[in-house]
Design a protein around this motif. Structure first.
Motif, mmCIF file in Angstrom:
data_model
loop_
_atom_site.group_PDB
_atom_site.id
_atom_site.type_symbol
_atom_site.label_atom_id
_atom_site.label_comp_id
_atom_site.label_asym_id
_atom_site.label_seq_id
_atom_site.Cartn_x
_atom_site.Cartn_y
_atom_site.Cartn_z
ATOM 1 N N LEU A 25 11.175 -66.824 -43.110
ATOM 2 C CA LEU A 25 10.478 -65.958 -43.783
ATOM 3 C C LEU A 25 9.076 -65.799 -43.061
ATOM 4 C CD1 LEU A 25 11.170 -67.220 -47.353
ATOM 5 C CD2 LEU A 25 12.100 -65.034 -46.243
ATOM 6 N N SER A 26 8.918 -66.929 -42.266
ATOM 7 C CA SER A 26 7.427 -66.554 -41.611
ATOM 8 C C SER A 26 7.554 -65.835 -40.345
ATOM 9 C CB SER A 26 6.963 -68.090 -41.102
ATOM 10 O OG SER A 26 6.822 -69.028 -42.374
ATOM 11 N N SER A 27 8.553 -66.179 -39.644
ATOM 12 C CA SER A 27 8.879 -65.232 -38.493
ATOM 13 C C SER A 27 10.275 -64.921 -38.377
ATOM 14 C CB SER A 27 8.426 -66.153 -37.105
ATOM 15 O OG SER A 27 9.178 -67.402 -37.350
ATOM 16 N N PRO A 28 10.536 -63.769 -39.145
ATOM 17 C CA PRO A 28 11.942 -63.314 -39.244
ATOM 18 C C PRO A 28 12.486 -62.872 -37.822
ATOM 19 C CG PRO A 28 10.560 -61.601 -40.017
ATOM 20 C CD PRO A 28 9.630 -62.982 -39.998
ATOM 21 N N THR A 50 17.846 -78.285 -55.452
ATOM 22 C CA THR A 50 18.202 -77.618 -54.184
ATOM 23 C C THR A 50 17.762 -76.269 -54.468
ATOM 24 O OG1 THR A 50 20.284 -78.859 -53.835
ATOM 25 C CG2 THR A 50 19.806 -76.938 -52.745
ATOM 26 N N LEU A 51 18.148 -75.638 -55.470
ATOM 27 C CA LEU A 51 17.475 -74.041 -55.603
ATOM 28 C C LEU A 51 15.924 -74.095 -56.003
ATOM 29 C CD1 LEU A 51 17.752 -71.092 -55.792
ATOM 30 C CD2 LEU A 51 18.405 -71.394 -58.269
ATOM 31 N N PRO A 52 15.444 -75.056 -56.685
ATOM 32 C CA PRO A 52 13.973 -75.045 -56.912
ATOM 33 C C PRO A 52 13.251 -75.335 -55.827
ATOM 34 C CG PRO A 52 14.911 -76.293 -58.547
ATOM 35 C CD PRO A 52 16.190 -75.866 -57.707
ATOM 36 N N ASN A 53 14.004 -76.027 -54.879
ATOM 37 C CA ASN A 53 13.073 -76.437 -53.281
ATOM 38 C C ASN A 53 13.147 -75.115 -52.576
ATOM 39 O OD1 ASN A 53 12.315 -78.991 -54.364
ATOM 40 N ND2 ASN A 53 14.043 -80.031 -52.894
ATOM 41 N N TYR A 83 10.136 -70.672 -50.136
ATOM 42 C CA TYR A 83 9.906 -69.149 -50.237
ATOM 43 C C TYR A 83 8.267 -69.049 -50.661
ATOM 44 C CZ TYR A 83 8.620 -64.998 -52.938
ATOM 45 O OH TYR A 83 7.863 -64.145 -53.747
ATOM 46 N N LEU A 84 7.732 -69.707 -51.574
ATOM 47 C CA LEU A 84 6.449 -69.418 -51.941
ATOM 48 C C LEU A 84 5.519 -70.299 -50.644
ATOM 49 C CD1 LEU A 84 6.698 -70.833 -55.656
ATOM 50 C CD2 LEU A 84 6.255 -68.258 -54.701
ATOM 51 N N TYR A 85 5.861 -71.213 -50.275
ATOM 52 C CA TYR A 85 4.887 -71.651 -49.178
ATOM 53 C C TYR A 85 4.894 -70.715 -47.728
ATOM 54 C CZ TYR A 85 3.244 -75.167 -45.734
ATOM 55 O OH TYR A 85 2.546 -75.900 -45.076
ATOM 56 N N ALA A 86 6.223 -70.312 -47.580
ATOM 57 C CA ALA A 86 6.078 -69.578 -46.310
ATOM 58 C C ALA A 86 5.425 -68.213 -46.578
ATOM 59 C CB ALA A 86 7.579 -69.072 -46.091
ATOM 60 N N THR A 87 5.178 -67.531 -47.841
ATOM 61 C CA THR A 87 4.626 -66.471 -48.175
ATOM 62 C C THR A 87 3.449 -66.633 -48.956
ATOM 63 O OG1 THR A 87 5.779 -66.408 -50.295
ATOM 64 C CG2 THR A 87 6.770 -65.149 -48.745
ATOM 65 N N ASN A 88 2.780 -67.828 -48.659
ATOM 66 C CA ASN A 88 1.714 -68.220 -49.265
ATOM 67 C C ASN A 88 1.248 -68.082 -50.630
ATOM 68 O OD1 ASN A 88 0.393 -68.602 -46.660
ATOM 69 N ND2 ASN A 88 0.365 -66.478 -46.232
ATOM 70 N N GLY A 89 2.348 -68.166 -51.246
ATOM 71 C CA GLY A 89 2.380 -68.242 -52.840
ATOM 72 C C GLY A 89 2.102 -69.236 -53.777
ATOM 73 N N LEU A 90 2.050 -70.475 -53.139
ATOM 74 C CA LEU A 90 1.584 -71.668 -53.643
ATOM 75 C C LEU A 90 0.026 -71.982 -53.695
ATOM 76 C CD1 LEU A 90 4.265 -74.387 -52.169
ATOM 77 C CD2 LEU A 90 4.192 -73.294 -54.486
ATOM 78 N N SER A 122 10.561 -61.439 -57.086
ATOM 79 C CA SER A 122 10.122 -61.314 -55.699
ATOM 80 C C SER A 122 10.864 -62.259 -54.827
ATOM 81 C CB SER A 122 8.567 -61.947 -55.847
ATOM 82 O OG SER A 122 7.974 -61.822 -54.548
ATOM 83 N N PHE A 123 11.354 -63.388 -55.074
ATOM 84 C CA PHE A 123 12.081 -64.382 -54.469
ATOM 85 C C PHE A 123 13.226 -63.567 -54.006
ATOM 86 C CE2 PHE A 123 15.361 -67.532 -54.403
ATOM 87 C CZ PHE A 123 15.281 -67.939 -53.337
ATOM 88 N N LEU A 124 13.829 -62.963 -54.730
ATOM 89 C CA LEU A 124 15.103 -62.189 -54.323
ATOM 90 C C LEU A 124 14.919 -60.863 -53.485
ATOM 91 C CD1 LEU A 124 17.032 -62.335 -57.783
ATOM 92 C CD2 LEU A 124 17.544 -63.699 -55.769
ATOM 93 N N SER A 125 14.133 -60.211 -53.615
ATOM 94 C CA SER A 125 13.435 -59.157 -53.004
ATOM 95 C C SER A 125 13.241 -59.441 -51.562
ATOM 96 C CB SER A 125 12.679 -57.930 -53.652
ATOM 97 O OG SER A 125 11.331 -58.815 -53.504
ATOM 98 N N THR A 126 12.406 -60.699 -51.378
ATOM 99 C CA THR A 126 11.955 -60.889 -50.135
ATOM 100 C C THR A 126 13.327 -61.613 -49.295
ATOM 101 O OG1 THR A 126 9.697 -61.941 -51.162
ATOM 102 C CG2 THR A 126 10.694 -62.667 -48.921
ATOM 103 N N LEU A 127 14.378 -62.241 -50.062
ATOM 104 C CA LEU A 127 15.504 -62.582 -49.168
ATOM 105 C C LEU A 127 16.201 -61.364 -48.822
ATOM 106 C CD1 LEU A 127 16.877 -65.256 -51.387
ATOM 107 C CD2 LEU A 127 15.762 -65.937 -49.535
ATOM 108 N N GLN A 128 16.276 -60.245 -49.617
ATOM 109 C CA GLN A 128 16.750 -59.342 -49.167
ATOM 110 C C GLN A 128 16.431 -58.382 -48.120
ATOM 111 O OE1 GLN A 128 17.233 -56.095 -52.482
ATOM 112 N NE2 GLN A 128 18.909 -55.098 -51.556
#
Length: 355
Positions: free
Chosen positions: A165-168, A189-192, A197-204, A230-236
């Motif tokens: 996510l940081s450097s696709p 697993t999923l919460p982590n 995702y939040l860490y990589a996108t500066n969401g924390l 937002s998590f799902l759309s970022t993955l997509q």
């Protein structure tokens, strides 16, 4: 069988130093077990596990030292928060909490055929993260399908997701995470992965440990519909797809990996170019099944990163037992990282390949 490892364990974001103690007869308790009592393998979609998420999660950053001056941070859900959720579910008959997950409330590290230790972050998973950092340019450019077996808190996969996510990269990536317990998949697993995702996108929220040695309270995030969307759309947008497997390593799981029970396909397109596993060879009885998973999921040109302790006293598994089977198949095994700590049990990260 229930058992507690007498090794260094990372708990709730802390490295707990525990000297090795020779197991005594009461270290583990034998209980009836058979292949028929194991959890059958099941495939789970990302949407399915999202529907099982709690309203909010508490987390803390885990800092993994790479050098004396460089660390990598992976946020992960706090164990106490998991226990609070399980207690709330236990008191609410309307929830879908799985039965026989009481080992999560005890000091047992594993309970055979019931709980395989997935709620805790084991030190070999940190070793594996370190090696993935060193080899990032290798796996990032060549790995289209990635499988983590026995994922638990999934630190290696979380690091990979943060990196992607940081450097696709320039190709789609499918990530599959497998753990014996579906409760582990939904609770940590999923919460982590969402935290990654939040860490990589500066969401924390910003957290600098140098500002305060003892923060007033553990940070939490609310898992709002907007955040999940937002998590799902970022993955997509990054062409990343995620699926999950629960249950025993078995021909059924192998079939599910390859497209389902009815029409499994073992073509190169359904094999994995990168396989990850840490602390998965502690039981001699399950090592052959683990090797079968490697044989039927790892591509001929793929690499399997296996992190483990040299030997697991009390339960009997060892790197040697695993390597003997690997070499018996004429596969290659190369130790790429060794971690030694005084007179304690050593740890290694090795790479297995079929050619």
């Amino acid at each position: 069988m229930s058992f507690k490892f007498n090794f260094d364990i990372e708990m709730d974001g802390e490295d707990v130093e525990t000297p090795y103690v020779e197991p005594t007869p009461d270290t583990f308790v034998q209980s009836p077990s058979s292949a028929s009592s194991r959890v059958p393998a099941q495939l789970h979609s990302l949407d399915e596990l999202i529907s099982k998420l709690p309203p909010h999660i508490a987390y803390s950053p885990l800092s993994i030292p790479l050098t004396s001056s460089k660390t990598i941070t992976i946020p992960r859900r706090e164990l106490f928060d998991v226990k609070m959720q399980l207690m709330a579910e236990d008191n609410n008959p309307s929830t879908n909490a799985s039965q026989n997950f009481s080992a999560a409330f005890t000091d047992e590290d594993i309970r055979t055929n019931t709980y395989e230790g997935g709620l805790k972050s084991w030190e070999c998973s940190s070793d594996l993260v370190k090696q993935l950092v060193s080899d990032s340019e290798i796996w990032k450019n060549s790995s289209h399908r990635i499988l983590e077996l026995g994922c638990g808190t999934a630190l290696p996969s979380c690091y990979i997701l943060q990196t992607l996510l940081s450097s696709p990269g320039d190709h789609p990536v499918h990530l599959t995470l497998a753990d014996y317990n579906i409760d582990v998949l939904r609770l940590v697993t999923l919460p982590n992965l969402i935290l990654a995702y939040l860490y990589a996108t500066n969401g924390l929220p910003s957290s600098d440990p140098s500002v305060s040695e003892e923060p007033e309270e553990t940070p939490e995030i609310e898992l709002t519909p907007d955040l999940i969307s937002s998590f799902l759309s970022t993955l997509q947008s990054h062409h990343i797809s995620i699926s999950f497997l629960s249950g025993s390593w078995s021909p059924v799981m192998i079939s599910l990996v390859h497209g389902g029970l009815e029409h499994p396909s073992t073509t190169e397109e359904t094999m994995y170019s990168l396989l990850l596993a840490s602390e998965t060879i502690y039981s001699p009885s399950s090592i052959p099944e683990f090797v079968d998973m490697i044989e039927y999921t790892l591509a001929d040109s793929g690499k399997g990163y296996i992190a483990a302790k040299d030997i697991y006293f009390g339960v009997g598994g060892s790197v040697k037992d695993f390597v003997d089977i690997v070499e018996g198949k004429a596969w290659k095994w190369e130790v790429v990282r060794e971690e030694k700590r005084g007179t304690g049990v050593g740890r290694v990260v090795g790479v297995v390949s079929k050619s």
